[in-house]
Motif scaffolding. Structure first.
Motif, PDB file in Angstrom:
ATOM      1  N   GLY A 191       2.484  21.394  13.333  1.00  0.00           N
ATOM      2  CA  GLY A 191       3.776  21.274  12.907  1.00  0.00           C
ATOM      3  C   GLY A 191       4.455  21.347  11.637  1.00  0.00           C
ATOM      4  O   GLY A 191       4.980  21.974  10.809  1.00  0.00           O
ATOM      5  N   VAL A 192       3.705  19.594  10.533  1.00  0.00           N
ATOM      6  CA  VAL A 192       3.353  19.901   9.464  1.00  0.00           C
ATOM      7  C   VAL A 192       2.876  21.321   8.813  1.00  0.00           C
ATOM      8  O   VAL A 192       3.394  21.666   7.387  1.00  0.00           O
ATOM      9  CB  VAL A 192       2.646  18.821   9.103  1.00  0.00           C
ATOM     10  N   LEU A 193       1.750  22.077   9.160  1.00  0.00           N
ATOM     11  CA  LEU A 193       1.130  23.331   8.679  1.00  0.00           C
ATOM     12  C   LEU A 193       2.359  24.899   9.540  1.00  0.00           C
ATOM     13  O   LEU A 193       2.464  25.402   7.713  1.00  0.00           O
ATOM     14  CB  LEU A 193       0.110  23.795   9.711  1.00  0.00           C
ATOM     15  N   ILE A 194       3.303  25.235  10.321  1.00  0.00           N
ATOM     16  CA  ILE A 194       3.797  25.887  10.015  1.00  0.00           C
ATOM     17  C   ILE A 194       4.760  25.707   9.124  1.00  0.00           C
ATOM     18  O   ILE A 194       5.239  26.481   8.316  1.00  0.00           O
ATOM     19  CB  ILE A 194       4.551  25.663  11.793  1.00  0.00           C
ATOM     20  N   LEU A 195       5.299  24.558   8.496  1.00  0.00           N
ATOM     21  CA  LEU A 195       6.934  24.381   8.406  1.00  0.00           C
ATOM     22  C   LEU A 195       6.129  23.886   6.552  1.00  0.00           C
ATOM     23  O   LEU A 195       6.537  25.042   6.047  1.00  0.00           O
ATOM     24  CB  LEU A 195       7.324  22.665   8.199  1.00  0.00           C
ATOM     25  N   LEU A 196       4.737  23.422   6.210  1.00  0.00           N
ATOM     26  CA  LEU A 196       5.219  24.161   4.758  1.00  0.00           C
ATOM     27  C   LEU A 196       4.149  25.128   4.263  1.00  0.00           C
ATOM     28  O   LEU A 196       4.094  26.172   3.461  1.00  0.00           O
ATOM     29  CB  LEU A 196       2.874  23.516   4.537  1.00  0.00           C
ATOM     30  N   ALA A 197       3.906  26.310   5.467  1.00  0.00           N
ATOM     31  CA  ALA A 197       3.906  27.800   5.782  1.00  0.00           C
ATOM     32  C   ALA A 197       5.023  28.390   5.379  1.00  0.00           C
ATOM     33  O   ALA A 197       5.627  29.408   4.256  1.00  0.00           O
ATOM     34  CB  ALA A 197       3.061  28.247   6.781  1.00  0.00           C
ATOM     35  N   SER A 198       6.231  28.009   6.287  1.00  0.00           N
ATOM     36  CA  SER A 198       7.295  28.612   5.621  1.00  0.00           C
ATOM     37  C   SER A 198       7.502  28.227   3.833  1.00  0.00           C
ATOM     38  O   SER A 198       8.600  28.539   4.199  1.00  0.00           O
ATOM     39  CB  SER A 198       8.318  28.320   7.116  1.00  0.00           C
ATOM     40  N   PHE A 199       7.765  26.853   3.415  1.00  0.00           N
ATOM     41  CA  PHE A 199       7.946  26.989   2.195  1.00  0.00           C
ATOM     42  C   PHE A 199       6.706  27.502   1.303  1.00  0.00           C
ATOM     43  O   PHE A 199       7.422  28.645   0.673  1.00  0.00           O
ATOM     44  CB  PHE A 199       7.878  25.460   1.994  1.00  0.00           C
ATOM     45  N   LEU A 384       1.803  35.177   9.235  1.00  0.00           N
ATOM     46  CA  LEU A 384       0.585  34.747   9.212  1.00  0.00           C
ATOM     47  C   LEU A 384       0.276  34.079   8.960  1.00  0.00           C
ATOM     48  O   LEU A 384      -0.690  32.834   9.384  1.00  0.00           O
ATOM     49  CB  LEU A 384       0.167  36.427   8.471  1.00  0.00           C
ATOM     50  N   MET A 385       0.488  33.069   7.242  1.00  0.00           N
ATOM     51  CA  MET A 385       0.058  31.782   7.116  1.00  0.00           C
ATOM     52  C   MET A 385      -0.018  30.970   7.877  1.00  0.00           C
ATOM     53  O   MET A 385      -0.533  30.211   8.044  1.00  0.00           O
ATOM     54  CB  MET A 385       1.190  31.413   5.471  1.00  0.00           C
ATOM     55  N   ALA A 386       1.199  30.744   9.027  1.00  0.00           N
ATOM     56  CA  ALA A 386       1.601  29.812   9.973  1.00  0.00           C
ATOM     57  C   ALA A 386       0.369  29.841  10.852  1.00  0.00           C
ATOM     58  O   ALA A 386       0.002  28.758  11.326  1.00  0.00           O
ATOM     59  CB  ALA A 386       3.147  29.314   9.860  1.00  0.00           C
ATOM     60  N   THR A 387       0.617  30.667  11.220  1.00  0.00           N
ATOM     61  CA  THR A 387      -0.897  30.861  12.131  1.00  0.00           C
ATOM     62  C   THR A 387      -2.181  30.779  12.098  1.00  0.00           C
ATOM     63  O   THR A 387      -2.509  29.896  12.499  1.00  0.00           O
ATOM     64  CB  THR A 387      -0.640  32.366  13.228  1.00  0.00           C
ATOM     65  N   THR A 388      -2.137  31.348  10.839  1.00  0.00           N
ATOM     66  CA  THR A 388      -3.565  30.993  10.223  1.00  0.00           C
ATOM     67  C   THR A 388      -4.066  29.989  10.063  1.00  0.00           C
ATOM     68  O   THR A 388      -5.392  29.258  10.081  1.00  0.00           O
ATOM     69  CB  THR A 388      -4.249  32.044   8.772  1.00  0.00           C
ATOM     70  N   MET A 389      -3.242  29.132   9.378  1.00  0.00           N
ATOM     71  CA  MET A 389      -3.332  27.567   8.735  1.00  0.00           C
ATOM     72  C   MET A 389      -3.333  26.553  10.222  1.00  0.00           C
ATOM     73  O   MET A 389      -3.468  26.114  10.250  1.00  0.00           O
ATOM     74  CB  MET A 389      -2.336  27.162   8.005  1.00  0.00           C
ATOM     75  N   CYS A 390      -2.871  27.215  11.424  1.00  0.00           N
ATOM     76  CA  CYS A 390      -3.009  26.904  12.394  1.00  0.00           C
ATOM     77  C   CYS A 390      -4.473  26.353  13.405  1.00  0.00           C
ATOM     78  O   CYS A 390      -5.087  25.837  13.531  1.00  0.00           O
ATOM     79  CB  CYS A 390      -1.560  26.645  13.572  1.00  0.00           C
ATOM     80  N   THR A 391      -4.329  27.282  12.858  1.00  0.00           N
ATOM     81  CA  THR A 391      -6.352  28.558  13.430  1.00  0.00           C
ATOM     82  C   THR A 391      -7.005  27.514  13.715  1.00  0.00           C
ATOM     83  O   THR A 391      -8.326  27.006  14.023  1.00  0.00           O
ATOM     84  CB  THR A 391      -6.050  30.039  13.347  1.00  0.00           C
ATOM     85  N   ILE A 392      -7.190  27.942  12.173  1.00  0.00           N
ATOM     86  CA  ILE A 392      -8.013  26.898  10.447  1.00  0.00           C
ATOM     87  C   ILE A 392      -8.688  25.716  11.319  1.00  0.00           C
ATOM     88  O   ILE A 392     -10.105  25.778  11.801  1.00  0.00           O
ATOM     89  CB  ILE A 392      -8.113  27.093   9.518  1.00  0.00           C
ATOM     90  N   PRO A 393      -8.151  24.510  11.657  1.00  0.00           N
ATOM     91  CA  PRO A 393      -8.569  23.722  12.264  1.00  0.00           C
ATOM     92  C   PRO A 393      -8.959  23.536  14.133  1.00  0.00           C
ATOM     93  O   PRO A 393      -9.989  22.855  13.905  1.00  0.00           O
ATOM     94  CB  PRO A 393      -6.896  23.298  12.573  1.00  0.00           C
ATOM     95  N   MET A 394      -8.434  24.192  14.224  1.00  0.00           N
ATOM     96  CA  MET A 394      -8.964  24.705  15.992  1.00  0.00           C
ATOM     97  C   MET A 394      -9.861  25.248  15.852  1.00  0.00           C
ATOM     98  O   MET A 394     -11.587  24.660  16.598  1.00  0.00           O
ATOM     99  CB  MET A 394      -7.865  25.865  16.559  1.00  0.00           C
ATOM    100  N   CYS A 395     -11.263  26.116  14.684  1.00  0.00           N
ATOM    101  CA  CYS A 395     -12.164  26.478  14.872  1.00  0.00           C
ATOM    102  C   CYS A 395     -12.739  25.738  14.469  1.00  0.00           C
ATOM    103  O   CYS A 395     -14.037  25.365  14.495  1.00  0.00           O
ATOM    104  CB  CYS A 395     -12.213  27.561  13.342  1.00  0.00           C
ATOM    105  N   LEU A 396     -12.804  24.289  13.211  1.00  0.00           N
ATOM    106  CA  LEU A 396     -12.985  22.810  12.862  1.00  0.00           C
ATOM    107  C   LEU A 396     -13.190  22.390  14.136  1.00  0.00           C
ATOM    108  O   LEU A 396     -15.002  22.148  13.965  1.00  0.00           O
ATOM    109  CB  LEU A 396     -12.507  22.422  12.008  1.00  0.00           C
ATOM    110  N   PHE A 397     -12.829  22.009  14.697  1.00  0.00           N
ATOM    111  CA  PHE A 397     -12.152  20.751  16.413  1.00  0.00           C
ATOM    112  C   PHE A 397     -14.106  21.866  17.104  1.00  0.00           C
ATOM    113  O   PHE A 397     -14.499  21.095  17.461  1.00  0.00           O
ATOM    114  CB  PHE A 397     -11.378  20.915  16.490  1.00  0.00           C
ATOM    115  N   SER A 398     -13.442  23.244  16.963  1.00  0.00           N
ATOM    116  CA  SER A 398     -14.949  23.729  18.536  1.00  0.00           C
ATOM    117  C   SER A 398     -16.271  23.324  17.501  1.00  0.00           C
ATOM    118  O   SER A 398     -17.342  23.771  18.770  1.00  0.00           O
ATOM    119  CB  SER A 398     -13.888  25.192  18.096  1.00  0.00           C
TER     120      SER A 398
END
Length: 449
Positions: A191-199, A384-398
């Motif tokens: 949620g924080v990353l999506i809002l950050l992307a919007s700004f 794009l930025m919001a989705t990318t910024m959420c996908t990156i942590p998922m890649c890291l965790f995996s």
């Protein structure tokens, strides 16, 4: 009384999903956060697994939406290459049950990837066919993040459910209704990353500004109280993608990334341990003493070395079998993994599985680059930025934490990323066609007598 309330709420939820089917994607993401609460409060979910139930509901509503959209000319686009990669791994997991040393856990892993992992990758394509779909789903993630953070801060739960939901322990970490604190922290972080992307994309509307005022301070506090260091590190990695996705003021964004990284590093290694009642340096000194003493149970490096050194024997092509790592490494047929899906695939599904998961990550990166190439306006960049910024942590965790069957959110956000990028590419094609038609019309007018 609780049963009656649960039935009423269940009927209300089904009606809401019928009216606003895209909420199914949000519910898929929130399932681990509410799973223990649902199990402990609603008898139905002691018999029926909540994740499977939500997945089936999402499939039913998704197919209904798909056929309805098809009548209106809205065609779903599926991440075929990514799906093929996971299908190859799933086939080997199932095939390897004939020789695995851990048949019980191996069968469970195969079924979880087949019935949960693959649907999580496919379902976003059924729901995201317009820009409104993409915007609503991202906003719903923000709303869920606010709810989760609010409960973690003001109505905390320290009880963490065990694997069978039969009880828990008090780890001194705040969570949401007894769920894994890492899952709750990850929900808030997205949620924080999506809002950050919007700004950062200059797209922020009034709703983003209002929710940002709530979630930025509340969310960071909730993640600190959860004690989830990995989530904070994922946040750092996601921030590093901001300058790569921006087409203006690169130096400013690089400075922002540097300041953000330093700040979050201090949060992770100094402030967060203090929140947990630890002396910051003690955790790392204790870890070093633990390794010197020969206890490597929480050390990933020996697990990865074991997978690498033992992957090249006679089972190099198809691997040692689904779930075999736990039996071969710990001599127990239990749900345990090397905390990296690459090494897990290398050891259990061989060179074919390792190649397939490598190509999966390649297609994720390729999708991000395509989205960056075709993004034209602030809405494109936000999505794009919001989705990318959420996908990156998922890649890291995996790659450093999750198991293959536990990487469902990697698959979910990879599917969302593909669908959102497909929207951007489709809009770009329509723009080119419109420009071409306009230029042809002008040419005809100029040549007319």
């Amino acid at each position: 009384m609780m049963s009656v309330i649960a039935v009423v709420l269940g009927i209300l939820l089904l009606w809401i999903l019928y009216k606003y089917p895209w909420l199914c994607i949000s519910l898929l993401f929130w399932t681990p956060v509410i799973k223990y609460g649902a199990y402990s409060k609603i008898p139905f979910f002691r018999v029926v697994d909540l994740t499977m139930f939500v997945c089936v509901m999402a499939g039913i509503f998704g197919l209904r939406l798909h056929f309805r959209n098809k009548k209106h000319g809205l065609v779903s686009e599926f991440p075929t290459a990514m799906i093929v990669c996971i299908l190859i791994i799933t086939f080997i997991l199932g095939f390897s049950l004939m020789w695995t040393t851990a048949p019980d856990f191996g069968q469970m892993k195969f079924m979880r990837v087949l019935l949960i992992g693959i649907p999580f990758l496919i379902l976003p394509s059924l729901y995201i066919t317009t820009e409104d779909d993409a915007k609503y789903i991202l906003l719903s993630f923000v709303i869920l993040a606010i709810i989760t953070a609010f409960v973690m801060v003001f109505f905390p739960s320290h009880e963490i459910a065990n694997d069978h939901y039969g009880g828990g322990g008090n780890y001194g970490r705040r969570t949401f209704m007894g769920s894994d604190p890492n899952s709750a922290a990850l929900t808030v972080t997205c949620g924080v990353l999506i809002l950050l992307a919007s700004f950062m994309s200059s797209y922020a509307k009034t709703i983003h500004k209002i929710t940002g005022l709530i979630l930025f301070p509340l969310g960071i506090l909730a993640v600190l109280l959860s004690g989830s260091r990995g989530t904070m590190l994922g946040l750092v990695l996601a921030i590093f993608t901001i300058p790569l996705q921006s087409k203006s003021k690169i130096k400013t964004f690089l400075l922002l990334s540097l300041v953000g990284t330093i700040s979050i590093t201090i949060l992770v290694f100094v402030i967060m341990p203090l929140f947990m009642g630890e002396i910051p340096i003690d955790r790392w000194l204790n870890f070093a003493d633990q390794v010197k003493g020969g206890d490597t149970s929480s050390n990933r490096l020996p697990a990865w070395v074991f997978c690498w050194e033992n992957a090249w024997d006679g089972m190099v092509v198809f691997g040692h079998g689904s779930g075999s790592y736990a039996m071969d490494y710990l001599k127990k047929d239990i749900p345990y993994w090397p905390h990296s899906i690459f090494f897990e695939c290398l050891y259990e599904t061989g060179i074919i599985g390792a190649t397939a998961i490598s190509f999966f990550f390649f297609y994720v990166i390729k999708t991000i680059l395509q989205g960056m190439k075709f993004s034209q306006d602030t809405l494109d960049r936000y999505i794009l930025m919001a989705t990318t910024m959420c996908t990156i942590p998922m890649c890291l965790f995996s790659l450093i934490q999750w198991s293959l069957d536990g990487s469902r959110f990697l698959f979910l956000f990879s599917g969302i990323l593909f669908s959102n990028t497909a929207l951007i590419k489709r809009k770009h094609r329509k723009r080119l066609i419109a420009l071409d038609s306009s230029s042809q019309s002008k040419h005809i007018n100029l040549n007319s007598p």
